[in-house]
Write a protein that holds these residues in place. Sequence first.
Motif, PDB file in Angstrom:
ATOM      1  N   ARG A  38       0.839  -1.202   0.000  1.00 26.97           N
ATOM      2  CA  ARG A  38       0.000   0.000   0.000  1.00 26.97           C
ATOM      3  C   ARG A  38       0.870   1.246   0.000  1.00 26.97           C
ATOM      4  O   ARG A  38       1.855   1.340   0.749  1.00 26.97           O
ATOM      5  CB  ARG A  38      -0.892  -0.002   1.252  1.00 26.97           C
ATOM      6  CG  ARG A  38      -1.637   1.295   1.512  1.00 26.97           C
ATOM      7  CD  ARG A  38      -2.410   1.234   2.819  1.00 26.97           C
ATOM      8  NE  ARG A  38      -2.894   2.551   3.228  1.00 26.97           N
ATOM      9  CZ  ARG A  38      -4.014   3.131   2.785  1.00 26.97           C
ATOM     10  NH1 ARG A  38      -4.761   2.472   1.915  1.00 26.97           N
ATOM     11  NH2 ARG A  38      -4.381   4.322   3.198  1.00 26.97           N
ATOM     12  N   SER A  39       0.506   2.209  -0.822  1.00 26.88           N
ATOM     13  CA  SER A  39       1.212   3.480  -0.850  1.00 26.88           C
ATOM     14  C   SER A  39       0.713   4.361   0.293  1.00 26.88           C
ATOM     15  O   SER A  39      -0.483   4.364   0.607  1.00 26.88           O
ATOM     16  CB  SER A  39       0.981   4.180  -2.185  1.00 26.88           C
ATOM     17  OG  SER A  39       1.455   5.510  -2.152  1.00 26.88           O
ATOM     18  N   SER A  41       0.317   7.456   0.204  1.00 29.16           N
ATOM     19  CA  SER A  41      -0.504   8.520  -0.373  1.00 29.16           C
ATOM     20  C   SER A  41      -0.982   8.072  -1.754  1.00 29.16           C
ATOM     21  O   SER A  41      -0.440   7.126  -2.335  1.00 29.16           O
ATOM     22  CB  SER A  41       0.315   9.818  -0.503  1.00 29.16           C
ATOM     23  OG  SER A  41       1.450   9.606  -1.312  1.00 29.16           O
ATOM     24  N   PRO A  42      -2.003   8.723  -2.323  1.00 30.19           N
ATOM     25  CA  PRO A  42      -2.532   8.313  -3.628  1.00 30.19           C
ATOM     26  C   PRO A  42      -1.476   8.360  -4.731  1.00 30.19           C
ATOM     27  O   PRO A  42      -0.704   9.319  -4.829  1.00 30.19           O
ATOM     28  CB  PRO A  42      -3.648   9.330  -3.892  1.00 30.19           C
ATOM     29  CG  PRO A  42      -4.056   9.796  -2.537  1.00 30.19           C
ATOM     30  CD  PRO A  42      -2.799   9.822  -1.724  1.00 30.19           C
ATOM     31  N   ASP A  58      -2.409  12.904  -5.904  1.00 31.20           N
ATOM     32  CA  ASP A  58      -3.246  13.754  -5.050  1.00 31.20           C
ATOM     33  C   ASP A  58      -4.202  14.612  -5.879  1.00 31.20           C
ATOM     34  O   ASP A  58      -5.343  14.864  -5.474  1.00 31.20           O
ATOM     35  CB  ASP A  58      -2.376  14.662  -4.172  1.00 31.20           C
ATOM     36  CG  ASP A  58      -1.705  13.898  -3.033  1.00 31.20           C
ATOM     37  OD1 ASP A  58      -2.298  12.912  -2.568  1.00 31.20           O
ATOM     38  OD2 ASP A  58      -0.594  14.280  -2.633  1.00 31.20           O
ATOM     39  N   SER A  61      -7.424  12.717  -6.731  1.00 31.44           N
ATOM     40  CA  SER A  61      -8.284  12.221  -5.655  1.00 31.44           C
ATOM     41  C   SER A  61      -9.670  12.855  -5.725  1.00 31.44           C
ATOM     42  O   SER A  61      -9.796  14.068  -5.911  1.00 31.44           O
ATOM     43  CB  SER A  61      -7.661  12.518  -4.292  1.00 31.44           C
ATOM     44  OG  SER A  61      -6.475  11.777  -4.106  1.00 31.44           O
ATOM     45  N   GLU A  90     -12.170   4.723  -3.936  1.00 30.64           N
ATOM     46  CA  GLU A  90     -11.237   5.361  -2.991  1.00 30.64           C
ATOM     47  C   GLU A  90     -11.640   5.102  -1.540  1.00 30.64           C
ATOM     48  O   GLU A  90     -10.781   4.952  -0.671  1.00 30.64           O
ATOM     49  CB  GLU A  90     -11.173   6.864  -3.263  1.00 30.64           C
ATOM     50  CG  GLU A  90     -10.502   7.225  -4.586  1.00 30.64           C
ATOM     51  CD  GLU A  90     -10.508   8.719  -4.819  1.00 30.64           C
ATOM     52  OE1 GLU A  90     -10.533   9.481  -3.834  1.00 30.64           O
ATOM     53  OE2 GLU A  90     -10.512   9.145  -5.993  1.00 30.64           O
ATOM     54  N   GLY A 116      -8.419   0.853  -4.009  1.00 34.67           N
ATOM     55  CA  GLY A 116      -8.524   1.927  -3.034  1.00 34.67           C
ATOM     56  C   GLY A 116      -7.740   1.636  -1.769  1.00 34.67           C
ATOM     57  O   GLY A 116      -7.120   2.530  -1.193  1.00 34.67           O
ATOM     58  N   ASN A 119      -4.265   2.620  -2.225  1.00 34.53           N
ATOM     59  CA  ASN A 119      -4.073   4.016  -2.627  1.00 34.53           C
ATOM     60  C   ASN A 119      -3.637   4.122  -4.085  1.00 34.53           C
ATOM     61  O   ASN A 119      -2.938   5.064  -4.472  1.00 34.53           O
ATOM     62  CB  ASN A 119      -3.055   4.723  -1.731  1.00 34.53           C
ATOM     63  CG  ASN A 119      -3.726   5.597  -0.683  1.00 34.53           C
ATOM     64  OD1 ASN A 119      -4.854   6.056  -0.882  1.00 34.53           O
ATOM     65  ND2 ASN A 119      -3.053   5.823   0.424  1.00 34.53           N
ATOM     66  N   LYS A 121      -4.813   4.925  -7.541  1.00 39.04           N
ATOM     67  CA  LYS A 121      -5.921   5.598  -8.215  1.00 39.04           C
ATOM     68  C   LYS A 121      -6.109   5.109  -9.644  1.00 39.04           C
ATOM     69  O   LYS A 121      -7.237   4.989 -10.132  1.00 39.04           O
ATOM     70  CB  LYS A 121      -5.686   7.108  -8.201  1.00 39.04           C
ATOM     71  CG  LYS A 121      -6.717   7.936  -8.956  1.00 39.04           C
ATOM     72  CD  LYS A 121      -8.090   7.857  -8.339  1.00 39.04           C
ATOM     73  CE  LYS A 121      -9.061   8.804  -9.046  1.00 39.04           C
ATOM     74  NZ  LYS A 121     -10.440   8.717  -8.517  1.00 39.04           N
TER      75      LYS A 121
END
Length: 276
Positions: A38-39, A41-42, A58, A61, A90, A116, A119, A121
Amino acid sequence: SISGKNALTGGIGSSNVGGHFAPELKYAGFDGFIVEGRSPSPVYLLIRDKQAALYGADHLSGMSTWDTEDALRATYGKTARVLSIGPAGEIMALVACIIVDKARAAGRCGFAAIMGSKNLKAVVVQGSLPVLVARPDEFQSSVNRARTQIMATKTIDRLRSQGTCGSAPRANTACTIPVRNFQDDHIEKAFNTLHGNFGVEDDYPPQRFFEEPVKSGPCKGSLFDREKWKGMLEEYYALHGWDPETGLQTRRVLRELGLSSVLGKLEEAGRLPAEH
C-alpha cells in the motif's frame, strides 16, 4: 482479466474487463503485472515500453473515472489506455468498479475497493513495441479463420443487440447466476418474491423519509415525494417488464429470460400476477 483477493468473500476472484488496455500492455512489453503493498498517499502507475513507475495522484483524488481518464490522457496523449477507480473505490466501497476506456467495467469481486485500499488511483499504459510471432503467416491465417467462424455465430448478434445482459438465459440454464453467494442460481427478484413475500410496498423507503426532512448534506431540509417515487417505480417496473400493480415478475418476462424453472416455482407458490 484482473485477479486478486475477492473483497466480497475473502477468497480469490477474477473479473474480465475487455477493452484495449490488455493489448496496449502487451505492446508495452508486459504480459501482466502484480501490485503489492500500500502506498502512503494516492498514486498512479505508469507503464511504458518495459518501464514502470509510480507517480503522485493527489490531484486526481475525488475525481470520477471519466475525469481521471481525461486528466491522464491530457498528460500522456490520446493513445494512453487508462484503468482507474472513482470516489467509491477510494473509500473502498465493495460495489465499486474498476473502469477502463470509460465504458468497460471490472465489476466483480470488489477490485476497485482493493485498488482503493492500496491508494492506487489508476494505471496508465502506453506501448510502441512490436509483438513478435514465430510463424506470422500461419498465425494470421488462423486468426482470419477463427474470426470468420466467430462472426457467424448467434452470440455475436446477441452481444451487439443486448450486450452481456443477453447471456442471462444461458447463465440461468448453467446455474451460474449468483444469488446468496451462489447458494442458489435464481435471480434475486424471484428469490425475494418466492421466499420473502416481497411486493410493491417493499420497493418504497421507510415512511419517515416522506415525513421527516433530511437533516444534513446537500439535500438538507428536503422531503421525499411519494407521488414522484411512485412514478419512478412505475417506470422502473415498465423497463423490467414487471407487473405495475404488484411489482412482481410476469410470466412473459420469465419465459423470455429462459427462466422456466423459476416460473414454475413462483406459480406453485401463487406468487405471480394474473395474466391479462
